[in-house]
Design an enzyme around this catalytic site. Structure first.
Site, PDB file in Angstrom:
ATOM      1  N   GLY A 232       0.802  -1.215   0.000  1.00 16.56           N
ATOM      2  CA  GLY A 232       0.000   0.000   0.000  1.00 16.56           C
ATOM      3  C   GLY A 232       0.832   1.260   0.000  1.00 16.56           C
ATOM      4  O   GLY A 232       0.600   2.173  -0.794  1.00 16.56           O
ATOM      5  N   ASP A 233       1.812   1.339   0.911  1.00 20.83           N
ATOM      6  CA  ASP A 233       2.673   2.520   0.986  1.00 20.83           C
ATOM      7  C   ASP A 233       4.140   2.118   1.018  1.00 20.83           C
ATOM      8  O   ASP A 233       4.969   2.808   1.610  1.00 20.83           O
ATOM      9  CB  ASP A 233       2.321   3.357   2.221  1.00 20.83           C
ATOM     10  CG  ASP A 233       2.503   2.577   3.526  1.00 20.83           C
ATOM     11  OD1 ASP A 233       2.594   1.336   3.463  1.00 20.83           O
ATOM     12  OD2 ASP A 233       2.562   3.205   4.596  1.00 20.83           O
ATOM     13  N   GLU A 234       4.464   1.021   0.361  1.00 18.67           N
ATOM     14  CA  GLU A 234       5.819   0.484   0.357  1.00 18.67           C
ATOM     15  C   GLU A 234       6.374   0.414  -1.062  1.00 18.67           C
ATOM     16  O   GLU A 234       5.671   0.027  -2.003  1.00 18.67           O
ATOM     17  CB  GLU A 234       5.852  -0.917   0.982  1.00 18.67           C
ATOM     18  CG  GLU A 234       5.406  -0.936   2.439  1.00 18.67           C
ATOM     19  CD  GLU A 234       5.250  -2.349   2.969  1.00 18.67           C
ATOM     20  OE1 GLU A 234       5.364  -2.547   4.191  1.00 18.67           O
ATOM     21  OE2 GLU A 234       5.004  -3.273   2.157  1.00 18.67           O
TER      22      GLU A 234
END
Length: 288
Positions: A198-200
């Site tokens: 997701g936010d990686e």
């Protein structure tokens, strides 16, 4: 067919039917007796070889574009006298322009599908499949001795859940796109950036030693930490935490890469976030 013709053993046109004049700029009478090498050598550079091969083998086929627009499928065969002596070459040409245009559209569509299959639709960087392809290529170069180093960066957005809660999903998506753009903007064109969660993100730095990767990681971190992002009249300052790993042992599995680089993020977060952790440095220290 749009044109049929015959040439003698010297390549002079002896007979022609059809509208080749639209391609040569000449009429039938002007073409008869002319050498095909004078008419077409500049448009078909290997014409002499093709002609000689057809005289020897008896047939030849090729596709040519004489006017920059139309593509012709040309087929050549020998013709003989009553004693079976080769008199020259007889040819027939079909206009395959529409087929070639369709083939090109299909090729472009397939390239687009392949691009979509390896790209993250939100940020435009690679997805996991694209990362696996890039990792395989880089590792293969290492094994063949074409490259001497490969480093990886794991990038994690700090407190992204809070950003999402504050801005909503549309705002969170905007932040992710902005972060991805800034990561890419700090790297070389042949480095690979992939969104793996997701936010990686994971970055592959081709030919980069750990020391060079550390410099690149700080450059990426600063590009995020020193440039606020605005969305819907709200301005915020996101930060990222990064972990760096030496991949010069030709790691070629994304899952292994993920595990190897992500373990440094826990330390970075525990140390206050907005930091870079050097995984290889810790391993060397432990080994010493």
């Amino acid at each position: 067919p749009i044109v049929l013709w015959a040439v003698d053993n010297a390549g002079r046109i002896v007979w022609r039917r059809g509208n080749s004049g639209t391609l040569t700029g000449l009429g039938i009478r002007s073409e008869i007796g002319r050498s095909i090498f004078d008419l077409f050598q500049d448009k078909i550079p290997d014409l002499r070889r093709i002609f000689d091969e057809a005289l020897v083998s008896g047939s030849h086929a090729q596709e040519v574009c004489l006017d920059g627009i139309h593509t012709l499928r040309c087929q050549y065969t020998q013709y003989h006298d009553d004693n079976n002596n080769v008199l020259g070459i007889r040819g027939i040409a079909y206009d395959v322009t529409e087929r070639k245009q369709l083939e090109e559209r299909l090729r472009q569509a397939n390239l687009r599908l392949e691009e979509l299959a390896t790209r993250d639709p939100l940020t435009g960087v690679l997805n996991t499949r694209g990362l696996q392809d890039a990792l395989h290529q880089h590792s293969a170069r290492l094994r063949r001795g074409l490259s001497t180093a490969l480093s990886g960066l794991f990038v994690d957005c700090d407190d992204f859940k809070e950003i999402n809660d504050r801005l909503g999903h549309a705002g969170g998506d905007h932040v992710l796109r902005s972060i991805a753009e800034r990561i890419v903007g700090q790297l070389r064109v042949f480095d690979a950036v992939a969104r793996v969660g997701g936010d990686e993100f994971i970055v592959l730095l081709s030919g980069a030693t750990l020391e060079q990767a550390q410099i690149a990681a700080e450059r990426v971190r600063n590009a995020i930490a020193n440039a606020p992002i605005s969305f819907d009249n709200t301005t915020l300052q996101p930060t990222i935490s990064l972990a760096d790993a030496d991949l010069s042992d030709a790691c070629d599995n994304v899952e292994e890469l993920y595990k190897r680089t992500r373990k440094g993020i826990v330390e970075a977060k525990a140390g206050g976030k907005n930091r870079v952790v050097w995984i290889e440095d810790r391993r060397r220290t432990a080994a010493g």
